[in-house]
Design an enzyme around this catalytic site. Structure first.
Site, short mmCIF file in Angstrom:
data_model
loop_
_atom_site.label_atom_id
_atom_site.label_comp_id
_atom_site.label_asym_id
_atom_site.label_seq_id
_atom_site.Cartn_x
_atom_site.Cartn_y
_atom_site.Cartn_z
N GLU A 1 0.84 -1.19 0.00
CA GLU A 1 0.00 0.00 0.00
C GLU A 1 0.88 1.25 0.00
OE1 GLU A 1 -4.12 -1.36 2.06
OE2 GLU A 1 -2.58 -0.68 3.43
N HIS B 1 -8.44 9.96 3.12
CA HIS B 1 -8.11 8.86 2.22
C HIS B 1 -8.32 9.34 0.80
CE1 HIS B 1 -7.89 4.93 0.38
NE2 HIS B 1 -7.55 4.42 1.55
N ARG C 1 -0.44 8.63 1.73
CA ARG C 1 -1.81 9.10 1.53
C ARG C 1 -1.93 10.61 1.48
NH1 ARG C 1 -4.98 4.87 5.53
NH2 ARG C 1 -4.94 3.11 4.09
N HIS D 1 -10.74 10.37 6.87
CA HIS D 1 -10.49 8.95 7.10
C HIS D 1 -9.97 8.64 8.49
CE1 HIS D 1 -9.75 4.81 6.09
NE2 HIS D 1 -8.45 4.92 6.20
N ARG E 1 -0.54 9.09 8.77
CA ARG E 1 -0.44 7.67 9.09
C ARG E 1 -0.01 6.85 7.88
NH1 ARG E 1 -4.19 3.17 8.83
NH2 ARG E 1 -5.74 4.56 7.94
#
Length: 541
Positions: free
Chosen positions: A122, A238, A287, A351, A386
């Site tokens: 990811e 997100h 992100r 998010h 994060r």
């Protein structure tokens, strides 16, 4: 006030997500009497919606060359200079044991052809280290396994009860909770230890990946109890939430970035690649980078005409896509989009709260008897942004460590006796209209903030709030959102730079000389959030 009922335990856990249930199970193993309380049902938390997986470097099951040190390094890079390195190292190093305990509790993760756990990649990860379940239903499987273990362990779960306020001794130690049941009947849960594992605050914004229960209740309760918060200005958006039309409200279906890990790319309405040339990792950048790039692309390159981009997965094998991403496939088909032939319309949405109640990696806050774990907590793991799939990891690790800390604090006689608690009446707090709050926060305090817009939010909240007695769940939630919004805009207005999730259009550069530090928020005696001495970040130790 005379509560109409009372219950006692050694530890009261607020929330039924991964952190709360992990803590409850570990505390029960250590011989503690545990009570779990949730304002909804046990299955209604945020954990079930986590799609991607758990980032972890498992012995014998990791990508060649991957190490715990590399995972730490990726986390520090994603955190944009605000992670606490010792906290990152401690949590990431404990990850393998935490995942092994989860598997031992009955969780079933996807396996590869060689029989080892399947792994994906990811955004922000330098390699394939994210293990997953049900294709893209990891959170649902983690929740299922933990709830089943809780039932098997006969841990009572008090559903449909909202935590309103902490019970405190005359010296300020927390020793229980004042709660309301679904009918608004007040009760008391007495315990020398209270763990807040109540999740985040996505409902601050009109569109979010979070369920309706994510209203910042734990953050507000902790602040009122005398704890401090940090990094609250960093709310991760997100980059790929399913776009369902202008004016979308509430929880929107998430399109896990593991789809990009499998090869999908972001494009605009003309087919132009959004992330090309923006970052060395392009579509697999962290992100904050991807969400900000989408926002800039829509505002500048397309002149603000469009309000979404597209995730093109049509180059992937259709049968593999449906098997690997069943949740995403179902959500797309329900919206009339076939990922096999159609590019998926996506847009950023609120998010994950990277900040929260200041706590150690063992869950201890600066208030005796009050602990925090999961998204409500600020352990220093996430910093300004994060790293993908570190949230379930944090919940598993810190949840278990918190239970062990509570057991140790009880054994050492460090916690207060619940019989010493002062039982307060229902508190009165400022409450803003939720729809108005969400509209101004989405317009002025989402991705791309400036001093003028943040001042508008503050003025609107000042003019529109009224003091209300928190006698219903809805009022508790709206008061929490109001307090969380005020704390966020206070910190965001002060941080005159762009870093991680915090993007200032009037201060576009990162300023390490002045701002490579966390900001701390506390409440004044009148209940107003103000910035405090940053040394209080370490005050929870």
């Amino acid at each position: 006030m005379n509560p109409e009922w009372e219950a006692r335990a050694d530890l009261v856990v607020v929330g039924t997500g991964v952190a709360g249930l992990t803590a409850a199970l570990r505390a029960r193993e250590l011989g503690l009497r545990v009570l779990v309380v949730t304002k909804a049902s046990g299955a209604d938390g945020n954990t079930r919606w986590a799609q991607g997986g758990v980032a972890v470097v498992l012995p014998g099951e990791h990508e060649p060359g991957d190490t715990v040190s590399r995972h730490v390094a990726d986390t520090l890079v994603a955190g944009a200079g605000l992670c606490e390195a010792d906290a990152v190292s401690a949590i990431v190093a404990d990850g393998p044991d935490a995942v092994s305990r989860l598997l031992a509790r009955g969780a079933v993760f996807d396996t590869a052809e060689d029989g080892r756990l399947a792994r994906t990649r990811e955004g922000g990860h330098s390699t394939f280290r994210v293990v997953h379940a049900g294709g893209d239903a990891t959170g649902a499987e983690v929740e299922r396994a933990l709830l089943a273990a809780t039932r098997d362990g006969r841990i009572p779960v008090l559903e449909d009860h909202v935590a309103v306020d902490a019970l405190r001794t005359p010296l300020g130690a927390v020793c229980g909770l004042l709660v309301l049941d679904g009918a608004g009947v007040p009760g008391v849960l007495g315990a020398p230890a209270v763990l807040l594992a109540s999740g985040g605050l996505g409902q601050l914004y009109r569109a979010t990946s979070n369920p309706e229960v994510a209203t910042g209740d734990g953050l507000a309760l902790a602040l009122r109890a005398g704890a401090v918060a940090a990094d609250v200005e960093f709310v991760q958006f997100h980059p790929t939430v399913l776009y369902t039309g202008r004016g979308a409200r509430g929880r929107c279906p998430l399109i896990t970035e593991a789809v990009r890990g499998e090869g999908a790319v972001l494009v605009d309405a003309t087919g132009e690649r959004v992330m090309r040339g923006v970052h060395p990792l392009e579509d697999l950048a962290p992100r904050d980078v991807v969400a900000a790039a989408i926002t800039r692309h829509l505002a500048l390159e397309r002149g603000g005409v469009d309000d979404h981009v597209f995730l093109d997965a049509t180059g992937l094998d259709a049968e593999h896509f449906r098997a690997r991403f069943p949740t995403v496939s179902a959500a797309c088909l329900a919206a009339g989009v076939d990922p096999a032939v159609d590019a998926i319309p996506v847009a950023p949405a609120a998010h994950f709260a990277c900040g929260g109640v200041v706590s150690t990696v063992d869950g201890r806050t600066g208030v005796t008897g009050l602990y925090a774990a999961g998204e409500v907590a600020r352990t220093g793991l996430h910093g300004a942004n994060r790293l993908a799939s570190n949230s379930l990891l944090e919940g598993l690790v810190v949840g278990a460590r918190t239970a062990e800390a509570v057991a140790a604090d009880l054994a050492l006689g460090l916690l207060a006796e619940p019989r010493a608690a002062l039982v307060p009446g229902l508190p009165t707090a400022p409450v803003a209209d939720r729809d108005l709050l969400q509209r101004v926060m989405s317009r002025y305090a989402a991705i791309g903030r400036d001093a003028e817009g943040l001042a508008v939010v503050g003025s609107v909240l000042d003019l529109s709030t009224t003091n209300r007695v928190l006698r219903t769940r809805a009022l508790v939630e709206d008061a929490a959102l109001t307090l969380a919004a005020r704390a966020l805009i206070a910190a965001a207005a002060e941080r005159t730079e762009s870093r991680g999730c915090h993007v200032r259009t009037d201060f576009t550069d990162r300023d390490d000389a002045r701002w490579q530090r966390s900001q701390v928020v506390r409440l004044t005696p009148t209940g107003q959030p103000v910035l405090a001495d940053p040394v209080l970040v370490r005050g929870a130790a």
